[in-house]
Design an enzyme around this catalytic site. Structure first.
Site, PDB file in Angstrom:
ATOM      1  N   LYS A   1     -15.432  46.758  46.070  1.00  0.00           N
ATOM      2  CA  LYS A   1     -15.533  47.912  45.512  1.00  0.00           C
ATOM      3  C   LYS A   1     -14.106  48.731  45.504  1.00  0.00           C
ATOM      4  O   LYS A   1     -13.930  49.464  44.518  1.00  0.00           O
ATOM      5  CB  LYS A   1     -16.474  48.910  46.335  1.00  0.00           C
ATOM      6  CG  LYS A   1     -16.101  49.291  47.823  1.00  0.00           C
ATOM      7  CD  LYS A   1     -17.131  50.242  48.573  1.00  0.00           C
ATOM      8  CE  LYS A   1     -16.729  50.654  50.053  1.00  0.00           C
ATOM      9  NZ  LYS A   1     -15.709  51.455  49.904  1.00  0.00           N
TER      10      LYS A   1
ATOM     11  N   ARG B   1     -10.758  51.022  41.300  1.00  0.00           N
ATOM     12  CA  ARG B   1      -9.244  51.094  40.873  1.00  0.00           C
ATOM     13  C   ARG B   1      -9.488  50.875  39.383  1.00  0.00           C
ATOM     14  O   ARG B   1      -8.602  51.583  38.534  1.00  0.00           O
ATOM     15  CB  ARG B   1      -8.409  50.188  41.756  1.00  0.00           C
ATOM     16  CG  ARG B   1      -7.877  50.880  43.048  1.00  0.00           C
ATOM     17  CD  ARG B   1      -7.288  49.595  43.951  1.00  0.00           C
ATOM     18  NE  ARG B   1      -6.523  50.158  45.120  1.00  0.00           N
ATOM     19  CZ  ARG B   1      -7.329  50.532  46.137  1.00  0.00           C
ATOM     20  NH1 ARG B   1      -8.608  50.360  46.429  1.00  0.00           N
ATOM     21  NH2 ARG B   1      -6.797  51.190  47.136  1.00  0.00           N
TER      22      ARG B   1
ATOM     23  N   ARG C   1     -13.803  65.980  55.353  1.00  0.00           N
ATOM     24  CA  ARG C   1     -12.868  65.094  55.397  1.00  0.00           C
ATOM     25  C   ARG C   1     -11.561  65.505  54.894  1.00  0.00           C
ATOM     26  O   ARG C   1     -11.481  65.848  53.577  1.00  0.00           O
ATOM     27  CB  ARG C   1     -13.414  63.560  54.585  1.00  0.00           C
ATOM     28  CG  ARG C   1     -14.169  62.931  55.615  1.00  0.00           C
ATOM     29  CD  ARG C   1     -14.869  61.789  54.806  1.00  0.00           C
ATOM     30  NE  ARG C   1     -13.932  60.579  54.902  1.00  0.00           N
ATOM     31  CZ  ARG C   1     -13.995  59.272  54.444  1.00  0.00           C
ATOM     32  NH1 ARG C   1     -15.223  59.157  53.776  1.00  0.00           N
ATOM     33  NH2 ARG C   1     -13.360  58.453  54.367  1.00  0.00           N
TER      34      ARG C   1
ATOM     35  N   SER D   1      -4.051  55.130  52.426  1.00  0.00           N
ATOM     36  CA  SER D   1      -3.296  54.472  51.040  1.00  0.00           C
ATOM     37  C   SER D   1      -3.940  54.861  49.925  1.00  0.00           C
ATOM     38  O   SER D   1      -3.616  54.740  49.055  1.00  0.00           O
ATOM     39  CB  SER D   1      -3.267  52.846  51.411  1.00  0.00           C
ATOM     40  OG  SER D   1      -4.728  52.524  51.451  1.00  0.00           O
TER      41      SER D   1
ATOM     42  N   ASP E   1     -10.863  48.169  57.870  1.00  0.00           N
ATOM     43  CA  ASP E   1     -12.175  48.154  57.528  1.00  0.00           C
ATOM     44  C   ASP E   1     -12.940  46.744  58.116  1.00  0.00           C
ATOM     45  O   ASP E   1     -13.807  46.614  58.065  1.00  0.00           O
ATOM     46  CB  ASP E   1     -12.565  47.887  56.141  1.00  0.00           C
ATOM     47  CG  ASP E   1     -12.470  49.407  55.102  1.00  0.00           C
ATOM     48  OD1 ASP E   1     -12.716  50.415  56.154  1.00  0.00           O
ATOM     49  OD2 ASP E   1     -12.307  49.355  54.147  1.00  0.00           O
TER      50      ASP E   1
END
Length: 423
Positions: free
Chosen positions: A21, A26, A105, A152, A303
């Site tokens: 994903k 992107r 967030r 990032s 992750d």
């Protein structure tokens, strides 16, 4: 809803992982920028092969296809960051929002950077947080400074719109740069579509003005998703265990491909192969040796943290993992969630300074029939499911959260001989 997981006595399977994903989202943004903001229906995305079918990619695809006045990206943090930058450089006014968690967030650093470039962005609610009202248009570009330790995804969002800025973009990252592999991934995909983007120093990137060109692109399988199969291999008691994962590339763009190195000390060997059609993949097998303790800085692959933490605890391997500061603001507070759920299984994991998780082997009383909460976090569900291989069975609450990145996870477990029983 809850499910009970009962492991298979043997682990031998070929598993087709979802597409990445990270790469999919992107590629979708860059592909959309080749169309000058026109809806996707006017020029098909068929040139993008093997797009992920997870929730995060679906909300991105739908947003770019429909471009409604209000775009609800639900819990997709990547979509929130990437679309905020995208909407700043295409004509029109849109409001972008998400779930209650998403509205808490932070996004202020990205908004400030886009405003410096000339973007018209207003906070609909609390300053520094979504929802955002964005009026897009032509932006001058120029030089922007950001702290190097920010997500990032902020950096990638800015880089991807760089070719559309009149003066291009020079991005200076101050201090330590975290998640550099994700930045390099973005730059590589941009180059595929004709952009000129380069590191001009260890802390500075430059993107030339010039736009993108339409091109075909094939998305790799997801190395992040492979981490749960690495976890199962590490926990398996069968020395003949073997899992083949087609579509994982040895020279992958994905920073999480480092998972193969992280799990080698935990007894998992990775061999790369090609099938008769020339398609690459990884073959995971058991090694006879494993480490006695583990210390790693996971700042460039956050992750993978949940799979690493759960695996080490369940194997009885003391650990200290640093560089985890970004886990606090993910789908949930993953530092806290890991500690709470592993304590249910009898492991006293400690947190230090908001960026470290460690375990010295200390055990606490385990719950007799533990029920694992998932906190609306796909990775909590997937990293805790393999605990069934140590505990005999495990109950997972709200298992549907895996649709965010790996919709077929429970079906893949069933195909490998696990019993997945709904209740």
């Amino acid at each position: 809803m809850s499910i009970d997981i009962i492991p298979s006595p043997k682990l031998s399977a070929k598993v087709v992982l979802p597409a990445s994903k990270s790469i999919s989202n992107r590629a979708l943004i860059i592909h959309a920028l080749t169309r000058d903001g026109m809806p996707a229906s006017t020029q098909s995305v068929d040139t993008l092969k093997n797009l992920s079918d997870c929730d995060d990619t679906r909300v991105m695809t739908n947003a770019l296809a429909m471009m409604p006045d209000e775009i609800d990206i639900k819990a997709a943090g990547t979509a929130m960051r990437f679309l905020s930058a995208y909407l700043s450089v295409v004509p029109g006014t849109h409001t972008i929002t998400g779930t209650e968690r998403m509205r808490h967030r932070p996004i202020g650093i990205l908004v400030d950077a886009l405003r410096q470039l000339g973007a018209g962005i207003d906070y609909v609610g609390e300053d520094g947080f979504p929802p955002l009202r964005i009026t897009g248009g032509r932006l001058a570009g120029g030089r922007i400074r950001l702290p190097g330790n920010v997500s990032s995804q902020y950096v990638s969002a800015l880089l991807m719109v760089g070719p559309r800025l009149d003066e291009g973009l020079t991005l200076e990252l101050e201090g330590d740069v975290v998640s550099r592999p994700y930045i390099n991934m973005t730059a590589s995909i941009m180059r595929h579509f004709g952009a000129c983007v380069e590191w001009i120093s260890d802390h500075e990137l430059h993107v030339d003005n010039g736009g993108y060109r339409l091109s075909g692109y094939h998305i790799e399988s997801d190395w992040s998703a492979s981490s749960y199969w690495y976890e199962m291999l590490a926990l398996s008691k069968d020395p003949s265990s073997c899992v083949v994962l087609p579509g994982l590339l040895e020279d992958s763009l994905q920073g999480d491909s480092v998972v193969r190195e992280l799990f080698e000390p935990l007894g998992v060997q990775t061999t790369f192969l090609q099938d008769e059609d020339g398609i690459g993949g990884a073959c995971l097998t058991k090694k006879s040796t494993r480490c006695q303790c583990m210390e790693r800085d996971l700042v460039n692959c956050p992750d993978l943290a949940q799979a690493m933490v759960a695996t080490c605890a369940l194997m009885g391997v003391p650990f200290r993992f640093t560089g985890l500061q970004s886990l606090r603001i993910k789908e949930t507070d993953r530092l806290s969630a890991l500690r709470v759920e592993l304590s249910k299984l009898g492991y006293d994991v400690r947190e230090e300074g908001g960026s470290v998780l460690c375990w010295d082997g200390t055990r606490v009383a385990a719950q007799e029939c533990p029920s694992i909460d998932t906190y609306d976090d796909h990775r909590m569900a997937m990293c805790m499911a393999p605990a069934s291989m140590v505990k005999g069975s495990i109950r997972i609450n709200n298992p549907e959260v895996v649709s965010k990145s790996y919709p077929g996870f429970w079906n893949d477990l069933r195909a490998c001989g696990f019993k997945v029983i709904g209740s």
